[in-house]
Design a protein around this motif. Structure first.
Motif, PDB file in Angstrom:
ATOM      1  N   GLY A 111       0.955  -1.260   0.104  1.00 15.59           N
ATOM      2  CA  GLY A 111       0.013  -0.103   0.027  1.00 15.59           C
ATOM      3  C   GLY A 111       0.727   1.003   0.082  1.00 15.59           C
TER       4      GLY A 111
ATOM      5  N   ILE B  65      -0.011   7.128   3.981  1.00 16.58           N
ATOM      6  CA  ILE B  65       0.796   6.611   4.941  1.00 16.58           C
ATOM      7  C   ILE B  65       1.839   5.944   4.260  1.00 16.58           C
TER       8      ILE B  65
ATOM      9  N   ASP C   8       1.802  -2.353  -4.854  1.00 18.81           N
ATOM     10  CA  ASP C   8       0.312  -1.725  -4.370  1.00 18.81           C
ATOM     11  C   ASP C   8      -0.477  -2.311  -5.576  1.00 18.81           C
TER      12      ASP C   8
ATOM     13  N   ASP D  13      -1.553  -7.459  -5.199  1.00 18.59           N
ATOM     14  CA  ASP D  13      -3.089  -7.492  -4.344  1.00 18.59           C
ATOM     15  C   ASP D  13      -2.600  -8.122  -3.260  1.00 18.59           C
TER      16      ASP D  13
ATOM     17  N   GLY E 214      -3.749   7.807  14.788  1.00 21.82           N
ATOM     18  CA  GLY E 214      -5.196   8.221  14.863  1.00 21.82           C
ATOM     19  C   GLY E 214      -5.679   8.973  13.873  1.00 21.82           C
TER      20      GLY E 214
ATOM     21  N   PHE F 261      -8.358   8.404   3.555  1.00 23.94           N
ATOM     22  CA  PHE F 261      -9.282   9.034   4.953  1.00 23.94           C
ATOM     23  C   PHE F 261     -10.248   9.927   4.501  1.00 23.94           C
TER      24      PHE F 261
HETATM   25  N1  LIG Z   1      -5.784   7.402   7.479  1.00 25.56           N
HETATM   26  C1  LIG Z   1      -5.871   7.364   8.708  1.00 25.56           C
HETATM   27  O1  LIG Z   1      -6.559   8.106   9.488  1.00 25.56           O
HETATM   28  C2  LIG Z   1      -5.625   5.781   9.443  1.00 25.56           C
HETATM   29  C3  LIG Z   1      -5.790   5.725  10.676  1.00 25.56           C
HETATM   30  C4  LIG Z   1      -5.253   4.705  11.404  1.00 25.56           C
HETATM   31  C5  LIG Z   1      -4.814   3.477  10.449  1.00 25.56           C
HETATM   32  N2  LIG Z   1      -4.804   3.615   9.143  1.00 25.56           N
HETATM   33  C6  LIG Z   1      -4.132   2.709   8.247  1.00 25.56           C
HETATM   34  O2  LIG Z   1      -3.100   2.818   7.531  1.00 25.56           O
HETATM   35  C7  LIG Z   1      -2.971   2.309   6.457  1.00 25.56           C
HETATM   36  C8  LIG Z   1      -2.918   3.293   5.256  1.00 25.56           C
HETATM   37  O3  LIG Z   1      -4.031   4.162   5.037  1.00 25.56           O
HETATM   38  P1  LIG Z   1      -4.127   5.434   4.222  1.00 25.56           P
HETATM   39  O4  LIG Z   1      -5.095   6.291   5.081  1.00 25.56           O
HETATM   40  O5  LIG Z   1      -2.557   5.926   4.069  1.00 25.56           O
HETATM   41  O6  LIG Z   1      -4.832   4.860   3.257  1.00 25.56           O
HETATM   42  P2  LIG Z   1      -4.853   5.447   1.671  1.00 25.56           P
HETATM   43  O7  LIG Z   1      -5.882   4.814   0.867  1.00 25.56           O
HETATM   44  O8  LIG Z   1      -4.520   6.690   1.348  1.00 25.56           O
HETATM   45  O9  LIG Z   1      -3.676   4.269   1.063  1.00 25.56           O
HETATM   46  C9  LIG Z   1      -3.800   2.988   1.190  1.00 25.56           C
HETATM   47  C10 LIG Z   1      -2.956   2.437  -0.131  1.00 25.56           C
HETATM   48  O10 LIG Z   1      -3.186   0.711  -0.025  1.00 25.56           O
HETATM   49  C11 LIG Z   1      -3.473   0.295  -1.175  1.00 25.56           C
HETATM   50  N3  LIG Z   1      -4.272  -0.747  -1.247  1.00 25.56           N
HETATM   51  C12 LIG Z   1      -5.627  -0.964  -0.757  1.00 25.56           C
HETATM   52  N4  LIG Z   1      -5.955  -2.193  -1.044  1.00 25.56           N
HETATM   53  C13 LIG Z   1      -4.996  -2.918  -1.428  1.00 25.56           C
HETATM   54  C14 LIG Z   1      -4.722  -4.392  -1.742  1.00 25.56           C
HETATM   55  N5  LIG Z   1      -5.749  -5.238  -1.566  1.00 25.56           N
HETATM   56  N6  LIG Z   1      -3.535  -4.735  -1.963  1.00 25.56           N
HETATM   57  C15 LIG Z   1      -2.438  -3.645  -2.062  1.00 25.56           C
HETATM   58  N7  LIG Z   1      -2.554  -2.609  -1.670  1.00 25.56           N
HETATM   59  C16 LIG Z   1      -3.772  -2.036  -1.606  1.00 25.56           C
HETATM   60  C17 LIG Z   1      -4.091   1.377  -1.780  1.00 25.56           C
HETATM   61  O11 LIG Z   1      -4.173   1.458  -3.316  1.00 25.56           O
HETATM   62  C18 LIG Z   1      -3.327   2.676  -1.301  1.00 25.56           C
HETATM   63  O12 LIG Z   1      -2.239   3.131  -2.260  1.00 25.56           O
HETATM   64  C19 LIG Z   1      -4.324   1.290   6.444  1.00 25.56           C
HETATM   65  O13 LIG Z   1      -4.133   0.138   6.698  1.00 25.56           O
HETATM   66  C20 LIG Z   1      -5.138   2.112   7.348  1.00 25.56           C
HETATM   67  O14 LIG Z   1      -6.174   1.341   7.861  1.00 25.56           O
HETATM   68  C21 LIG Z   1      -4.934   4.847   8.541  1.00 25.56           C
END
Ligand SMILES: NC(=O)c1ccc[n+]([C@@H]2O[C@H](COP(=O)([O-])OP(=O)(O)OC[C@H]3O[C@@H](n4cnc5c(N)ncnc54)[C@H](O)[C@@H]3O)[C@@H](O)[C@H]2O)c1
Length: 256
Positions: free
Chosen positions: A13, A18, A37, A63, A186, A193
């Motif tokens: 991802g 993040i 990704d 994936d 958080g 998000f």
């Molecule tokens: N943003 C927040 O507030 C937050 C808070 C707590 C935890 N998280 C966790 O942090 C991680 C990243 O979140 P983010 O907010 O940066 O999300 P985001 O959607 O901005 O980025 C997530 C990335 O994961 C990739 N992805 C999704 N499904 C996939 C799959 N099946 N195989 C491979 N890649 C895949 C997407 O293409 C994307 O590039 C997640 O696990 C999320 O649950 C986020």
């Protein structure tokens, strides 16, 4: 500049949010970074950004729900770089926002399949390479919502599962010098998000983001770079006596 020099890191991802910030920072600190990704366009852009910054990186379409693909891609990454030392299990999706009695089994399964079982699949196929390297560091993306309850039951179930999967793996793999820790952000301002809020109600975005900042004792939402800093610490040898622990980076929300 050299906090992870000589190491090879896989960031799942890593195309956006993040994961992207983590890939950039790990590369800046000397790691060779494999971004894995399903978003090819953004994944390639992340790699270009790392290279422009003087770092070394490559993009892999993968994936986390497809075990065969995970096995194949990790094998190819190993053949390219000769080692795998760091795995950031970051790929994830939001929950459904629905209460259990309104959720279908398919919806429940989809979130668990990516957010929890994705961590299992990637760990399973990284561990043999880490053993060959004499150890490694696995950083699993949970959430503050993996510790406390709230309105999104399936997300809590998945992220709470990641928290304890990390502790279980930490005790099992300690003898192999493989450390496993979980990260608990958080509210972090990322495409994932904002996309989640917009999908539920676009009109609500601005007010929701404001309320997230207000609900956070430090008075602001987190940036992806805030979380990347914690990931870097757990990836580096600076945390070499830490395993099975949970790094909470939530601006103080869970301490209230
Ligand atoms: N943003 C927040 O507030 C937050 C808070 C707590 C935890 N998280 C966790 O942090 C991680 C990243 O979140 P983010 O907010 O940066 O999300 P985001 O959607 O901005 O980025 C997530 C990335 O994961 C990739 N992805 C999704 N499904 C996939 C799959 N099946 N195989 C491979 N890649 C895949 C997407 O293409 C994307 O590039 C997640 O696990 C999320 O649950 C986020």
């Amino acid at each position: 500049m050299d906090r992870v020099r000589g190491k090879v890191a896989i960031v799942t991802g890593g195309a956006l949010g993040i994961g992207r910030a983590a890939g950039l920072l790990l590369a800046k600190e000397g790691a060779r970074v494999a971004i894995a990704d399903i978003n090819d366009d953004e994944g390639k852009k992340a790699v270009d950004e790392i290279k422009k910054d003087g770092g070394e990186a490559s993009y892999w379409q993968m994936d986390v729900t497809n075990e065969k693909e995970v096995e194949k891609v990790f094998g190819e990454i190993y053949r390219k770089y000769g080692q795998i030392n760091i795995l950031v299990n970051n790929a994830g999706i939001p929950g459904t926002g629905k209460p259990s009695d309104e959720m279908t089994e398919e919806e429940f399964e989809r979130v668990l399949n990516i957010d929890l079982k994705g961590v299992f699949r990637c760990t399973k196929h990284a561990v043999p390479y880490m053993k060959k390297a004499g150890g490694g560091s696995i950083i699993n993306m949970s959430s503050m919502l993996g510790i406390i309850g709230g309105g999104d039951p399936v997300y809590h179930a998945a992220k709470g599962g990641v928290r304890l999967l990390s502790k279980g793996d930490a005790s099992v793999y300690a003898k192999a010098n493989i450390r496993v820790n979980s990260v608990h952000p958080g509210y972090i301002l990322t495409p994932g998000f904002t996309g989640m809020i917009e999908k539920r109600d676009p009109e609500m975005l601005e007010g929701f983001l404001k309320s997230c900042a207000e609900r956070t004792p430090l008075g602001r939402m987190g940036k992806p770079e805030d979380i990347a800093n914690g990931i870097l610490f757990l990836a580096s040898d600076e945390s070499s006596y830490m395993t099975g622990t949970e790094l909470i980076m939530d601006g103080g929300i869970t301490s209230q």
